[in-house]
Design an enzyme around this catalytic site. Structure first.
Site, PDB file in Angstrom:
ATOM      1  N   CYS A   1       1.061  -1.201   0.212  1.00 41.44           N
ATOM      2  CA  CYS A   1       0.052  -0.022   0.670  1.00 41.44           C
ATOM      3  C   CYS A   1       1.245   0.986   0.001  1.00 41.44           C
ATOM      4  O   CYS A   1       1.925   1.057   0.625  1.00 41.44           O
ATOM      5  CB  CYS A   1      -0.899   0.545   1.087  1.00 41.44           C
ATOM      6  SG  CYS A   1      -1.806  -1.743   1.292  1.00 41.44           S
TER       7      CYS A   1
ATOM      8  N   ARG B   1       5.435   0.247  -5.698  1.00 36.59           N
ATOM      9  CA  ARG B   1       4.951  -0.750  -4.464  1.00 36.59           C
ATOM     10  C   ARG B   1       3.725  -1.652  -5.151  1.00 36.59           C
ATOM     11  O   ARG B   1       4.386  -2.935  -4.069  1.00 36.59           O
ATOM     12  CB  ARG B   1       4.700   0.102  -3.848  1.00 36.59           C
ATOM     13  CG  ARG B   1       5.841   1.758  -3.806  1.00 36.59           C
ATOM     14  CD  ARG B   1       4.594   2.248  -2.342  1.00 36.59           C
ATOM     15  NE  ARG B   1       4.904   1.568  -1.277  1.00 36.59           N
ATOM     16  CZ  ARG B   1       4.992   2.144   0.018  1.00 36.59           C
ATOM     17  NH1 ARG B   1       6.659   2.769  -0.283  1.00 36.59           N
ATOM     18  NH2 ARG B   1       5.357   1.858   1.042  1.00 36.59           N
TER      19      ARG B   1
ATOM     20  N   TRP C   1      -2.887  -2.998  -1.809  1.00 39.00           N
ATOM     21  CA  TRP C   1      -2.936  -3.576  -2.158  1.00 39.00           C
ATOM     22  C   TRP C   1      -3.606  -5.567  -0.818  1.00 39.00           C
ATOM     23  O   TRP C   1      -3.085  -4.478   0.006  1.00 39.00           O
ATOM     24  CB  TRP C   1      -0.961  -3.797  -1.767  1.00 39.00           C
ATOM     25  CG  TRP C   1      -0.206  -5.336  -2.028  1.00 39.00           C
ATOM     26  CD1 TRP C   1      -0.240  -5.455  -3.525  1.00 39.00           C
ATOM     27  CD2 TRP C   1      -0.029  -6.618  -2.165  1.00 39.00           C
ATOM     28  NE1 TRP C   1       0.383  -7.191  -3.562  1.00 39.00           N
ATOM     29  CE2 TRP C   1       0.482  -7.673  -2.628  1.00 39.00           C
ATOM     30  CE3 TRP C   1       0.115  -6.862  -0.185  1.00 39.00           C
ATOM     31  CZ2 TRP C   1       0.990  -8.851  -2.481  1.00 39.00           C
ATOM     32  CZ3 TRP C   1       0.758  -8.179   0.293  1.00 39.00           C
ATOM     33  CH2 TRP C   1       1.094  -8.952  -0.904  1.00 39.00           C
TER      34      TRP C   1
ATOM     35  N   GLY D   1      -0.374  -1.468   6.135  1.00 41.25           N
ATOM     36  CA  GLY D   1       0.331  -1.669   7.185  1.00 41.25           C
ATOM     37  C   GLY D   1      -1.108  -3.051   7.361  1.00 41.25           C
ATOM     38  O   GLY D   1      -2.011  -3.131   6.851  1.00 41.25           O
TER      39      GLY D   1
ATOM     40  N   GLU E   1      18.323 -16.338  -7.797  1.00 43.38           N
ATOM     41  CA  GLU E   1      18.930 -15.136  -8.300  1.00 43.38           C
ATOM     42  C   GLU E   1      17.660 -14.978  -9.170  1.00 43.38           C
ATOM     43  O   GLU E   1      17.176 -14.536  -9.699  1.00 43.38           O
ATOM     44  CB  GLU E   1      19.109 -13.492  -8.118  1.00 43.38           C
ATOM     45  CG  GLU E   1      19.146 -12.842  -8.371  1.00 43.38           C
ATOM     46  CD  GLU E   1      18.050 -12.214  -7.535  1.00 43.38           C
ATOM     47  OE1 GLU E   1      17.960 -12.415  -6.390  1.00 43.38           O
ATOM     48  OE2 GLU E   1      17.377 -10.564  -8.083  1.00 43.38           O
TER      49      GLU E   1
ATOM     50  N   LYS F   1      14.047 -14.141 -10.709  1.00 42.01           N
ATOM     51  CA  LYS F   1      13.903 -13.213 -11.845  1.00 42.01           C
ATOM     52  C   LYS F   1      13.077 -13.543 -12.365  1.00 42.01           C
ATOM     53  O   LYS F   1      11.672 -12.861 -12.665  1.00 42.01           O
ATOM     54  CB  LYS F   1      15.396 -12.144 -12.346  1.00 42.01           C
ATOM     55  CG  LYS F   1      16.134 -11.743 -12.066  1.00 42.01           C
ATOM     56  CD  LYS F   1      15.615 -10.113 -11.342  1.00 42.01           C
ATOM     57  CE  LYS F   1      14.923 -10.575 -10.149  1.00 42.01           C
ATOM     58  NZ  LYS F   1      15.392  -9.835  -8.688  1.00 42.01           N
TER      59      LYS F   1
ATOM     60  N   GLU G   1       9.010 -14.137 -11.341  1.00 39.74           N
ATOM     61  CA  GLU G   1       8.593 -12.852 -10.477  1.00 39.74           C
ATOM     62  C   GLU G   1       7.979 -12.521 -10.975  1.00 39.74           C
ATOM     63  O   GLU G   1       6.882 -11.693 -11.682  1.00 39.74           O
ATOM     64  CB  GLU G   1       9.332 -12.185  -9.435  1.00 39.74           C
ATOM     65  CG  GLU G   1      10.333 -11.222 -10.010  1.00 39.74           C
ATOM     66  CD  GLU G   1      11.115 -10.565  -8.811  1.00 39.74           C
ATOM     67  OE1 GLU G   1       9.953 -10.819  -7.519  1.00 39.74           O
ATOM     68  OE2 GLU G   1      11.722 -10.470  -9.159  1.00 39.74           O
TER      69      GLU G   1
ATOM     70  N   HIS H   1      19.853 -35.371  -7.321  1.00 39.34           N
ATOM     71  CA  HIS H   1      19.413 -35.889  -5.519  1.00 39.34           C
ATOM     72  C   HIS H   1      17.216 -35.624  -5.914  1.00 39.34           C
ATOM     73  O   HIS H   1      17.184 -35.552  -4.527  1.00 39.34           O
ATOM     74  CB  HIS H   1      19.624 -35.092  -4.325  1.00 39.34           C
ATOM     75  CG  HIS H   1      21.028 -35.287  -4.327  1.00 39.34           C
ATOM     76  ND1 HIS H   1      21.354 -36.503  -4.334  1.00 39.34           N
ATOM     77  CD2 HIS H   1      22.471 -34.334  -4.775  1.00 39.34           C
ATOM     78  CE1 HIS H   1      23.042 -36.163  -3.962  1.00 39.34           C
ATOM     79  NE2 HIS H   1      23.318 -35.296  -4.211  1.00 39.34           N
TER      80      HIS H   1
ATOM     81  N   LYS I   1       6.713  -3.711  -4.085  1.00 38.65           N
ATOM     82  CA  LYS I   1       7.993  -3.380  -4.231  1.00 38.65           C
ATOM     83  C   LYS I   1       8.819  -3.527  -2.931  1.00 38.65           C
ATOM     84  O   LYS I   1      10.001  -3.797  -2.378  1.00 38.65           O
ATOM     85  CB  LYS I   1       8.491  -1.948  -4.651  1.00 38.65           C
ATOM     86  CG  LYS I   1       9.766  -1.021  -4.932  1.00 38.65           C
ATOM     87  CD  LYS I   1      10.847  -2.010  -5.899  1.00 38.65           C
ATOM     88  CE  LYS I   1      11.734  -2.053  -5.311  1.00 38.65           C
ATOM     89  NZ  LYS I   1      12.597  -2.892  -6.317  1.00 38.65           N
TER      90      LYS I   1
END
Ligand code: F6R
Length: 620
Positions: free
Chosen positions: A2, A27, A75, A102, A493, A497, A500, A516, A615
Site C-alpha cells: 500500500c 510498490r 494491496w 500496514g 536470483e 527474476k 516473478e 538428488h 516493491k
C-alpha cells in the site's frame, strides 16, 4: 504494498494526489482511492479497483475538488480487491476519513467491541476499525470539553493508535478541522514533505519528490499534525518531539523511465553507474583496504567478531548468500545467512561477538526490520546494508553502509542486487585486511573492482543477443537455474527474476543437487539455465550439463570461457567477459536479469508491476 500520499496547499489537491499515487504505483497495488475536503466543507471520496487510470476515469466523470486531501493505493490483505475495501475509509458520521498502510493484528477484537457499541462496518478490512475508533473518541462526551476540534482530533488519534496492535502508517482527515491532516506511524513508514505554501505526507518520498526535497522522517510511535505551512510532531502521549529537516539528494530525472520501455530495463542498464557508486571513494590503495566508515567499528571490534549472521529477504538474501562466500574466503569469519522471516521465530543464537548484517534495498521490509530488532534485543551489533537513505532499517541499525544504487522503481530488484554484492566484497576486503589478508591480494582485487563498470557495459552492449536467446524460451512452462559455489545464489536470483515477472515456474539449485531429486522433472520441454563460468569447478558443471542433455532437456549456458563441450551440449550459449573470480557473481547476474526481462516482454507480461507482488513488503 500500500501507498499513502496526502497534500494541503493553495491548489486543487486531486491532480497532485493522483500524480503522487502514480509515483507509488511501482510498490504494487490492486485498488486506489482519494478523499478531499471539498470547498463546501464536506468529505468527498472516490475509489476504484485496478490501475490509477481507472480512478482517474471515475474522477473525470465525477470531479472532486478541495485543497486538502489524502489518497491511497491498496494491496489487498484483509478482504478482496473491491471498491468497498479500497481506502480511504469513512466513519459512520461521514466526518472523518482515513488511509492506512500496514496490518492491524487485533482488528477482530476491536471490531467486535465497536459492533457491540452499535457501529456498523461496511468493509472486510482490518483498517476500518481505525476510523471507527477515531470517530468514537472524537465524539466521546468525555472528550467534548477538551478544547478545539483540532485538540479533540489529535487526542482521538492518539487514543486510537494506543489501542492498535500491529503496524500502521495512517493519514486522517476530519471536516471539522478542514485545514489539517494528522499522520501517525508505527512500523510502516511516513515522511513529511515541506513544500512552498504546501505540505505533503507520504509513505515514500517518491510520491512528492517533484515538489520538494525537504523532508522529515517520522519515527515509530510518533504523530504529526500538518497544516499548509506548519507541522508539529508529538509522541503517542502527545508530548512534543523535535525533528530534523533533511534534504534528499535524488534527482527527479532519476525516477523517470528516461526513454526506456520499463523501469526494469532502465535499472538493468544503469548498473555500470550504480555499481561504480557502490565502490567509488571507498577504495583506499594506500592502506590497501576499503573505507566503510559508516560501520563505526574499530579494528578491535572487527578482530573480536566470531560469527556474522546475514539476514534479509528475496534478492537481498541472495546478495547476502554471495557475501558469505567472499567474507569467509577473505576475512576467515564464519557466516550464516538466514531468511529474515525465519530468523525472528527460531530463537537464533546470538553471542556478544556475533555481528548481524541486515540487507535491504528499501530499508522498510517488515520481516528484515523484525529480524534486526530481534537481534538487537538479544545484544547483537546490527549493521544495515541499505539503498534508501533514511529508511527505517538504516536508521535503526548501529551502523551500516549505503549501496547508493539510486531509486529502484521496478518491482523486480536488479541494480540493488549488484550494488549489494559489490558492498559485500568491500566488506570482505575491509574485514579481511584487519584479520590478516595481504596488501597485495586486497589491492589487486580493488583494481579489478574498478574494471566492473566496463565489463557490465560490455554485457549491456550484447543485450540484443541475449534477447534473441530469451524470446526462444518465452512460454516455457518450467525452468531450472543451476550453479555451484558462489554461482548458486546467482542461480537462485536468476530463477526468482524469471518467475516473478514472467510467471514461469523457475527454481534455482546447487548443480550437484539436481541428481538428488529435481532431475526427475527434466524432459524435452524443460529448460535449464546453467551458470558455468571458468573456475576449478567448471568440469563438474559440464558433467551436470551433460546429465541434463542426456535426458533431452533444453540448456542455455552462461559462461565467460570458450569451451567446446559447452558449445556442443548447450542449445544456446551466452558469453560474458572474464573478470576476477570474486566478481563473477556480479557479472553473471546481468544475463539472468536480461534473460528474464526479455522472456517476460515477449510474453507480454507487466514487467514493472508483476501480479501479486509489491516493491516494498511492509507487512509480515
Ligand atoms: C525480488 C525482490 C524482492 C526483494 C525483497 C526484499 O526482485 O525485489 O525479493 O528483494 O522483498 O526487499 P528489500 O531489499 O527492500 O528488503
Amino acid at each position: 504494498m500500500c501507498g499513502i500520499i496526502g497534500f494541503i496547499g493553495r491548489t486543487d489537491a486531486a491532480p497532485i494526489l493522483i500524480e503522487g499515487l502514480k509515483r507509488l504505483e511501482y510498490r504494487g497495488y490492486d485498488s486506489s482511492g482519494i478523499a478531499t475536503i471539498s470547498s463546501a466543507g464536506k468529505i468527498e471520496i472516490r475509489k476504484e479497483i485496478g490501475k490509477i487510470v481507472e480512478l482517474e476515469k471515475i474522477i473525470k466523470h465525477n470531479p472532486i475538488n478541495g485543497k486538502i486531501g489524502i489518497a491511497h493505493t491498496r494491496w489487498a490483505t484483509h478482504g478482496g480487491a473491491t471498491v468497498t475495501n479500497a481506502h480511504p475509509h469513512i466513519g459512520q458520521t461521514g466526518k472523518i476519513t482515513i488511509v492506512h498502510n500496514g496490518i492491524i493484528e487485533n482488528y477482530a477484537t476491536l471490531k467486535k467491541h465497536l459492533e457491540k457499541e452499535g457501529r456498523e462496518f461496511t468493509t472486510e478490512t482490518d483498517s476500518e476499525v481505525i476510523v471507527h475508533l477515531i470517530e468514537r473518541y472524537y465524539f466521546d462526551t468525555d472528550n467534548q470539553d477538551d478544547g478545539s476540534p483540532l485538540t479533540r482530533l489529535e487526542k482521538a488519534v492518539s487514543d486510537t493508535v494506543k489501542m492498535l496492535e500491529g503496524t500502521f502508517g495512517i493519514a486522517v482527515l476530519c471536516d471539522e478541522v478542514p485545514d489539517t491532516i494528522i499522520g501517525a506511524r508505527k512500523g510502516s513508514p511516513l515522511v513529511i514533505g515541506i513544500g512552498k505554501d504546501s505540505m505533503f505526507i507520504a509513505s515514500d518520498i517518491n510520491a512528492f519528490v517533484t515538489y520538494t526535497k525537504q523532508v522529515i522522517y517520522l519515527d515509530d510511535n510518533e504523530i504529526v499534525t500538518i497544516n499548509r505551512d506548519t507541522y508539529q510532531t508529538k509522541n503517542f502521549e502527545r508530548a512534543p518531539v523535535s525533528k530534523d529537516i533533511e534534504e534528499i539528494s535524488w534527482d527527479v530525472d532519476e525516477i523517470g523511465r528516461a526513454g526506456y520501455d520499463h523501469f526494469m530495463l532502465k535499472e538493468i542498464c544503469e548498473q555500470p553507474d550504480s555499481v561504480r557508486n557502490a565502490f567509488i571513494g571507498r577504495l583506499l590503495y594506500e592502506q590497501a583496504t576499503a573505507k566503510l566508515g559508516g560501520l563505526k567499528l574499530s579494528n578491535k571490534d572487527i578482530l573480536n567478531i566470531d560469527r556474522i549472521l546475514i539476514t534479509a529477504c528475496g534478492t537481498a538474501l541472495h546478495a547476502g548468500m554471495v557475501g558469505k562466500y567472499i567474507i569467509e574466503q577473505l576475512a576467515g569469519i564464519p557466516v550464516e545467512v538466514d531468511f529474515a522471516s525465519e530468523f525472528r521465530y527460531r530463537n537464533p543464537i546470538i553471542r556478544p561477538n556475533t555481528l548481524v548484517l541486515a540487507i535491504s534495498q528499501s530499508g522498510e521490509t517488515a520481516d528484515t526490520l523484525a529480524a534486526l530488532r530481534e537481534a538487537k534485543q538479544k545484544g547483537a551489533t546490527v549493521m544495515g546494508i541499505c539503498n534508501v537513505v533514511g529508511s527505517t532499517i538504516a536508521r535503526e541499525c548501529d551502523g551500516g553502509v549505503y549501496v547508493h544504487a539510486g531509486p529502484e522503481i521496478g518491482v523486480a530488484s536488479t541494480k540493488a542486487f549488484t550494488s549489494q554484492v559489490t558492498v559485500m566484497i568491500l566488506l570482505a576486503i575491509y574485514f579481511g585486511r584487519v584479520r590478516g589478508l595481504s596488501r597485495d591480494i586486497a589491492n589487486k582485487l580493488m583494481k579489478e573492482i574498478e574494471k566492473l563498470p566496463g565489463a557490465i557495459h560490455a554485457i549491456l552492449d550484447s543485450k540484443e543477443k541475449i534477447k534473441k536467446v530469451a524470446v526462444k524460451y518465452a512460454g516455457t512452462k518450467h525452468a531450472f537455474f543451476m550453479g555451484r559455489n558462489d554461482q548458486y545464489p546467482v542461480a537462485l536470483e536468476g530463477a526468482l527474476k524469471l518467475k516473478e515477472i514472467s510467471y514461469i515456474d523457475a527454481n534455482g539449485y546447487p548443480a550437484a543437487e539436481m541428481k538428488h531429486g529435481p532431475i526427475a522433472l527434466i524432459d524435452e520441454e524443460h529448460l535449464t539455465v546453467a551458470l558455468a563460468p571458468d573456475s576449478p569447478l567448471l568440469e563438474k558443471m559440464i558433467a551436470n550439463i551433460q546429465e541434463i542433455r542426456a535426458r533431452n532437456g533444453k540448456i542455455v549456458t552462461v559462461t565467460d570461457t570458450k569451451n567446446q563441450m559447452i558449445e556442443k551440449l548447450s542449445d544456446d550459449v551466452i558469453k560474458i567477459p572474464k573478470v576476477h573470480p570474486a566478481l563473477k557473481p556480479i557479472l553473471m547476474a546481468l544475463p539472468m536479469q536480461l534473460f528474464a526481462y526479455y522472456v517476460a516482454v515477449a510474453m507480454e507480461c507487466d514487467v514493472d508491476q508483476p501480479r501479486n507482488l509489491a516493491k516494498s513488503v511492509t507487512v509480515e
